[in-house]
Design an enzyme around this catalytic site. Structure first.
Site, PDB file in Angstrom:
ATOM      1  N   GLU A  17       1.158  -1.306   0.035  1.00 15.99           N
ATOM      2  CA  GLU A  17      -0.058  -0.064   0.406  1.00 15.99           C
ATOM      3  C   GLU A  17       0.696   0.744   0.045  1.00 15.99           C
ATOM      4  O   GLU A  17       0.388   2.397  -1.030  1.00 15.99           O
ATOM      5  CB  GLU A  17      -0.861  -0.459   0.767  1.00 15.99           C
ATOM      6  N   ASP A  18       1.997   1.405   0.353  1.00 16.60           N
ATOM      7  CA  ASP A  18       2.244   2.623   1.016  1.00 16.60           C
ATOM      8  C   ASP A  18       4.507   2.733   0.345  1.00 16.60           C
ATOM      9  O   ASP A  18       4.740   3.496   0.783  1.00 16.60           O
ATOM     10  CB  ASP A  18       2.485   3.048   2.568  1.00 16.60           C
ATOM     11  N   ASP A  36      -2.710  -3.541  13.371  1.00 18.07           N
ATOM     12  CA  ASP A  36      -2.540  -2.565  13.097  1.00 18.07           C
ATOM     13  C   ASP A  36      -3.081  -1.195  13.628  1.00 18.07           C
ATOM     14  O   ASP A  36      -2.395  -0.521  14.527  1.00 18.07           O
ATOM     15  CB  ASP A  36      -2.431  -2.888  11.397  1.00 18.07           C
TER      16      ASP A  36
HETATM   17 MN    MN Z   1      -0.034  -0.336   9.435  1.00 19.93          MN
END
Ligand code: MN
Length: 509
Positions: A76-77, A138
């Site tokens: 994702e990042d 998370d």
């Molecule tokens: Mn995370």
């Protein structure tokens, strides 16, 4: 600077292979996140990622799940691709990381009636309970660092945590996590209520602590006289959000709440639990209706303990009695079952099938897609499946005495459902085979009655198109449009069919 040793030291008895995997995942993720910062300005990997991995190790999760925790934000990042993860770590870990990434895209919009659907969507999307557990770990770190997040985002994240994440943790029997999520989110979701309840809790727990200390002393002596010495006596203070919820149920009357602080006794065996209960009731009179034997009758999420409330010379005191195993289970719930499985099966080299009994709980369309041929359903001996899981799995055929919790899991949860989004991202869950007509009526009968067409994933589609899980659907309406007999051929839900028939009858008269 965090090192991989900080994580490994929290694991139970990791093998050399486990350590190698974690070192590899650690280095991979550290490199991928280099230069990447949190809202707080701290390095992303060292704070967030390492914290998630440590939480998973604390839960007792196995090396693959912890590795997935280290990698959970790479797709994702960062620039990392699915292929890169697949090449370095294989299909199983890629599958877990992809699952966590997918879950990150589901957003809570604060609509009461969609909360239940959203929870189901979460469980369905994750496909493997380990994905859900990584996502919960998370969220725990995100909620613990929420003060650094821009103000306008805080309330949404906090509410989502209270409405979706904490209830899921609860259903998985993960009591410690549920409490941490709730108490982390509460101040940002309801700041005024939080301040009030926090003060109440402070006052009351101070008062109760003194009382509990005296009771503990007296009790310890009496237990020793009876030869029970291998015990742990602790105090547990109720979580601030849990107290808030209870106050709401008890007309905000603090005097009706006896368990703000409770005495907890951890013993070595089930027999000792009952022996201790006997000794306590011999010393102090129990309050009628307040004795709960969750050992003989566990809560549906697996929780076991005996609770009793007694009248001591110091006042009313709640006492909880449990074994060490029950205590561990009350804290980590399903995670303790999974880690055990992951290890024992891993050593026999048939990783992947170990979570079959959990996959069986997921809706069918999601369940089978991910299984390799050797992991296809087989019969599970009853000893492999924790009792409460069996109970939940049977819930749709068995209606006897399992209360609210099961009622909420029953029905739709295990049936064939698909999840359809409105263009705003709200979730509507419908039976498999539903069409835009069903979707239209699920939103509003007026929209159903005047539906003229639909756009599915931005493409014009006819009203009889069968919807697929995850479709984004927009219904077009025209005032002059009316339901027709033909609609009955492709309307699937009872609600849509009822409205269509009613409209057709109105037409005839
Ligand atoms: Mn995370």
């Amino acid at each position: 600077m965090a090192t991989v040793k900080d994580i490994i030291s929290l694991m139970h008895d990791p093998s050399d292979e486990d350590k190698k995997l974690l070192e590899q995942a650690f280095t991979f993720a550290e490199k991928a996140h280099s230069g990447h910062k949190r809202y707080s300005g701290e390095p992303y990997f060292d704070t967030h990622v390492v914290s998630v991995a440590k939480t998973l190790a604390t839960f007792g999760m196995g090396a693959k799940t912890i590795a997935a925790g280290l990698l959970h934000d790479t797709i994702e990042d960062t620039e990392t691709t699915d292929t890169a993860i697949q090449e370095a770590f294989g299909d199983e870990i890629l599958f877990l990381v992809q699952g966590v990434t997918k879950l990150g895209k589901i957003r809570y919009r604060g609509l009461e009636r969609h909360t239940e659907s959203l929870m189901k969507l979460f469980v369905a999307t994750s496909q493997d309970i380990r994905v859900l557990i990584v996502k919960l770990a998370d969220r725990l770190h995100n909620i613990q660092t929420l003060e650094h997040v821009p103000k306008e985002k805080q309330a949404r994240i906090a509410l989502e945590t209270l409405e979706i994440y904490a209830p899921i943790a609860d259903r998985l029997g993960m009591g410690a996590l549920k409490r941490d999520l709730e108490d982390g989110a509460f101040p940002f979701a309801y700041p005024e209520e939080y301040e009030k309840v926090k003060e109440l809790l402070k006052e009351k727990s101070k008062e109760n602590e003194k009382q509990l200390e005296k009771v503990t002393k007296t009790l310890k002596k009496e237990l020793a006289k009876n030869g029970i010495t291998d015990i742990r006596l602790t105090h547990r203070i109720k979580g601030v959000y849990s107290l808030y919820r209870k106050l709401e149920r008890k007309e905000r009357d603090m005097s009706k709440i006896y368990d703000v602080a409770a005495l907890r006794i951890i013993v070595s065996s089930v027999a000792e639990c009952y022996q201790v209960l006997g000794i306590i009731h011999g010393m102090w009179r129990p309050l009628p209706g307040k004795i709960k034997d969750y050992i003989a009758l566990p809560k549906p999420n697996g929780y076991q303990s005996i609770h009793t409330t007694v009248l001591t010379s110091e006042g009313v005191t709640e006492i909880q009695i449990r074994t060490r195993d029950m205590h561990r289970n009350a804290q980590y719930g399903i995670a303790s079952h999974i880690s055990y499985k992951e290890q024992s099966y891993g050593k026999r080299g048939s990783m992947g099938s170990n979570l079959q009994w959990l996959r069986q709980l997921l809706p069918h369309p999601f369940r089978l897609r991910t299984l390799t041929p050797e992991a296809r359903p087989r019969e599970y001996s009853t000893t492999e499946i924790p009792g409460w899981i069996r109970e939940v799995a049977r819930a749709h055929e068995n209606t006897s005495g399992t209360e609210e919790y099961l009622a909420s899991l029953k029905g739709d949860f295990f049936e064939h459902r698909i999840f359809i989004f409105t263009p705003n991202g709200d979730v509507i869950d419908l039976p498999v085979g539903s069409t835009p007509i069903d979707f239209a009526y699920a939103i509003h009968s007026d929209i159903g009655d005047h539906a003229s067409g639909a756009r599915i994933n931005n493409k014009y589609s006819s009203l009889d198109t069968v919807l697929k899980n995850g479709d984004i659907v927009e219904v077009e309406t025209r005032d002059s449009n009316k339901p027709s007999h033909k609609w009955l051929e492709f309307a699937k839900t009872t609600m849509a069919r009822r409205h269509i028939r009613a409209a057709l009858e109105r037409e005839q008269t």
